[in-house]
Scaffold this motif. Sequence first.
Motif, short mmCIF file in Angstrom:
data_model
loop_
_atom_site.label_atom_id
_atom_site.label_comp_id
_atom_site.label_asym_id
_atom_site.label_seq_id
_atom_site.Cartn_x
_atom_site.Cartn_y
_atom_site.Cartn_z
N ALA A 145 5.76 -4.17 3.00
CA ALA A 145 4.97 -4.94 3.96
C ALA A 145 3.79 -4.12 4.46
O ALA A 145 2.65 -4.62 4.54
N TYR A 146 4.03 -2.85 4.79
CA TYR A 146 2.95 -1.99 5.28
C TYR A 146 1.86 -1.85 4.23
O TYR A 146 0.66 -2.02 4.51
N ASP A 147 2.25 -1.54 3.00
CA ASP A 147 1.27 -1.35 1.92
C ASP A 147 0.44 -2.62 1.69
O ASP A 147 -0.78 -2.55 1.53
N ALA A 148 1.09 -3.77 1.68
CA ALA A 148 0.37 -5.03 1.45
C ALA A 148 -0.58 -5.32 2.60
O ALA A 148 -1.76 -5.65 2.37
N LEU A 149 -0.10 -5.20 3.82
CA LEU A 149 -0.94 -5.50 4.98
C LEU A 149 -2.10 -4.51 5.10
O LEU A 149 -3.22 -4.89 5.45
#
Length: 185
Positions: A145-149
Motif C-alpha cells: 500500500a505504501y509503495d503504491a500510494l
Amino acid sequence: SFAQQRLWFLDQLEGPSAVYTVRLPVRWNGPLDFDVLQRAVDAVVARHESLRTIFENRGGEPVQIVVSDVEVPVQRHDCVGMQTEDVFAAVGKLSRVPFALATGPLVRVHMLRLGDDQYLLLLLCHHIVSDAWSSGVLFSDLARAYDALAAGEDLPFEALPVQYADYAVWQRLERQVLAGGQCVI
C-alpha cells in the motif's frame, strides 16, 4: 474463534494487560512520507476486519463486532540522539499500554525517528487480532500500500474473499458437526 474466546476470558479474569501485546518492530531506512504512511495504514485497517474488531461482553459471553470505521493514527516519536537502550526502553513503555477489548482499536502504530531517514516502525496489536503468521500478511499489505500510494498509483488490493471472522464461524460449525449436531446454513 476458540483462541479469541480464551484470550477474551483471560482479559475478563485478569483485567486489561499488556501481556498479550504482539510487538512488531521493523527498521525503516530511507525517505519517509508520513502522510502516505498514514494513508497506507488506513487502507490496511480498512482491508482487514480483524484490525477493526472489538469484543464486547454481553451476558458474560464475548461478542465479536467489526467496526466499520476505525482510526489508527500513526504516532510520531522523535528519538534522535537517544542511546539504543533508551530507544528499547521507549518501545517497552509504548508496548506496556494495555488494549481495551470492548472499545478498541486493537492495533497501534508508532514511528520512532532515530536519525536522518532512519526510523523504527512499531506495530502493536492485541494477540486476539494478530499472531506471528498474520503479521507477515500485515507487513506485506502495508508495504504494498505504501509503495503504491507513494508512486501515485491505486491500491494493489482486491477484496478479500475470506476474513478471520469467517474462519471463526467455520470453526464453530465444524465442531458442532463433529459433535453430531445439525448444521443448517
